[in-house]
Design a protein around this motif. Structure first.
Motif, PDB file in Angstrom:
ATOM      1  N   SER A   4       0.844  -1.197   0.000  1.00 24.42           N
ATOM      2  CA  SER A   4       0.000   0.000   0.000  1.00 24.42           C
ATOM      3  C   SER A   4       0.877   1.244   0.000  1.00 24.42           C
ATOM      4  O   SER A   4       1.989   1.243   0.532  1.00 24.42           O
ATOM      5  CB  SER A   4      -0.958   0.013   1.190  1.00 24.42           C
ATOM      6  OG  SER A   4      -0.244   0.035   2.397  1.00 24.42           O
ATOM      7  N   THR A   6       0.332   5.320   0.847  1.00 26.82           N
ATOM      8  CA  THR A   6      -0.597   6.276   1.444  1.00 26.82           C
ATOM      9  C   THR A   6       0.044   7.657   1.474  1.00 26.82           C
ATOM     10  O   THR A   6       1.215   7.801   1.829  1.00 26.82           O
ATOM     11  CB  THR A   6      -0.971   5.839   2.870  1.00 26.82           C
ATOM     12  OG1 THR A   6      -1.541   4.526   2.803  1.00 26.82           O
ATOM     13  CG2 THR A   6      -1.968   6.793   3.499  1.00 26.82           C
ATOM     14  N   GLU A   9      -0.329  12.619   6.060  1.00 28.94           N
ATOM     15  CA  GLU A   9      -1.491  13.051   6.833  1.00 28.94           C
ATOM     16  C   GLU A   9      -1.704  14.565   6.672  1.00 28.94           C
ATOM     17  O   GLU A   9      -0.826  15.356   7.018  1.00 28.94           O
ATOM     18  CB  GLU A   9      -1.286  12.697   8.307  1.00 28.94           C
ATOM     19  CG  GLU A   9      -2.411  13.111   9.207  1.00 28.94           C
ATOM     20  CD  GLU A   9      -3.761  12.560   8.781  1.00 28.94           C
ATOM     21  OE1 GLU A   9      -4.732  13.346   8.760  1.00 28.94           O
ATOM     22  OE2 GLU A   9      -3.846  11.365   8.445  1.00 28.94           O
ATOM     23  N   THR A  85      -4.891   6.632  -0.676  1.00 26.32           N
ATOM     24  CA  THR A  85      -4.319   5.310  -0.439  1.00 26.32           C
ATOM     25  C   THR A  85      -4.478   4.485  -1.705  1.00 26.32           C
ATOM     26  O   THR A  85      -5.555   4.445  -2.294  1.00 26.32           O
ATOM     27  CB  THR A  85      -5.008   4.590   0.733  1.00 26.32           C
ATOM     28  OG1 THR A  85      -4.814   5.360   1.924  1.00 26.32           O
ATOM     29  CG2 THR A  85      -4.425   3.201   0.946  1.00 26.32           C
ATOM     30  N   ARG A  87      -3.594   0.577  -3.232  1.00 25.67           N
ATOM     31  CA  ARG A  87      -3.200  -0.785  -2.887  1.00 25.67           C
ATOM     32  C   ARG A  87      -2.841  -1.544  -4.153  1.00 25.67           C
ATOM     33  O   ARG A  87      -3.618  -1.580  -5.107  1.00 25.67           O
ATOM     34  CB  ARG A  87      -4.317  -1.492  -2.146  1.00 25.67           C
ATOM     35  CG  ARG A  87      -4.450  -0.954  -0.731  1.00 25.67           C
ATOM     36  CD  ARG A  87      -5.279  -1.851   0.167  1.00 25.67           C
ATOM     37  NE  ARG A  87      -5.063  -1.508   1.564  1.00 25.67           N
ATOM     38  CZ  ARG A  87      -5.482  -0.391   2.148  1.00 25.67           C
ATOM     39  NH1 ARG A  87      -6.109   0.516   1.434  1.00 25.67           N
ATOM     40  NH2 ARG A  87      -5.255  -0.164   3.430  1.00 25.67           N
TER      41      ARG A  87
END
Length: 156
Positions: A4, A6, A9, A85, A87
Motif C-alpha cells: 500500500s 498512502t 497526513e 491510499t 493498494r
C-alpha cells in the motif's frame, strides 16, 4: 506481494496554510502557485496539482530514523485534500517519472534500491518486497531527489 502507498497526513500540514509569508519562511516553507498541470506533485493526494492551484513547498523529514539514512527534502502539499491510499498499484504521481526506490529494514537501514522508469514502479516494488528483510520502501523522484511516497507491505 501486496503493498500500500498512502499520502501524508493532511492535518500535519494544515496550519501552514493559515500562515503569512514571513511565518512560512521562518519554518522553511513557501507558498507557491502551480504554473502547469504537471511538476507540482502533492504528497498528500499523490496527484499533481493543476495550474493555478495553491500549494505549500515545505522542508519535510521523510525518513525520520536514528541511522545514517535519515532523510529530508522539499515537498509540495495542497490544502483541503484527503490522504490518498493505493493498494497494489502505483499512484498517479508516479506516472511518467523516473523513481529511486530505497528499501529499508525495520531498523531504518538501507538494504536494497532500484531505479524504476515510467511504468516500472509496480514490478520494482514487488521485486524489492520479495526480500523478507524489506519492511518499507521510500520512493523519491530520481532527478530532483524529493520524497514521493512511503510504500509498505500491506497490513503493516
Amino acid at each position: 506481494m501486496a503493498y500500500s502507498i498512502t499520502g501524508l497526513e493532511p492535518d500535519r500540514f494544515a496550519p501552514l496554510f493559515a500562515m503569512d509569508d514571513a511565518a512560512l519562511a521562518a519554518c522553511n516553507a513557501r507558498r507557491v502557485i502551480a504554473t502547469a498541470d504537471r511538476g507540482f506533485p502533492c504528497r498528500i493526494s499523490l496527484e499533481d496539482a493543476r495550474a493555478g492551484e495553491a500549494l505549500i513547498l515545505v522542508h519535510h523529514t521523510s525518513h525520520d530514523v536514528e541511522t545514517p539514512y535519515r532523510s529530508a527534502y522539499a515537498i509540495y502539499v495542497r490544502p483541503s485534500v484527503v490522504a490518498a491510499t493505493y493498494r497494489d498499484a502505483p499512484p498517479p504521481v508516479f506516472e511518467g517519472r523516473l523513481l529511486a526506490l530505497r528499501a529499508f529494514d525495520r531498523d531504518g537501514m538501507l538494504q536494497d534500491a532500484r531505479l524504476a522508469g515510467p511504468g516500472e514502479a509496480d514490478s520494482a516494488i514487488r521485486d524489492l518486497f520479495a526480500d523478507d528483510r524489506i519492511a518499507y520502501i521510500d520512493a523519491h523522484n530520481a532527478a530532483h531527489g524529493c520524497f514521493a511516497a512511503r510504500i509498505e507491505r500491506d497490513g503493516q
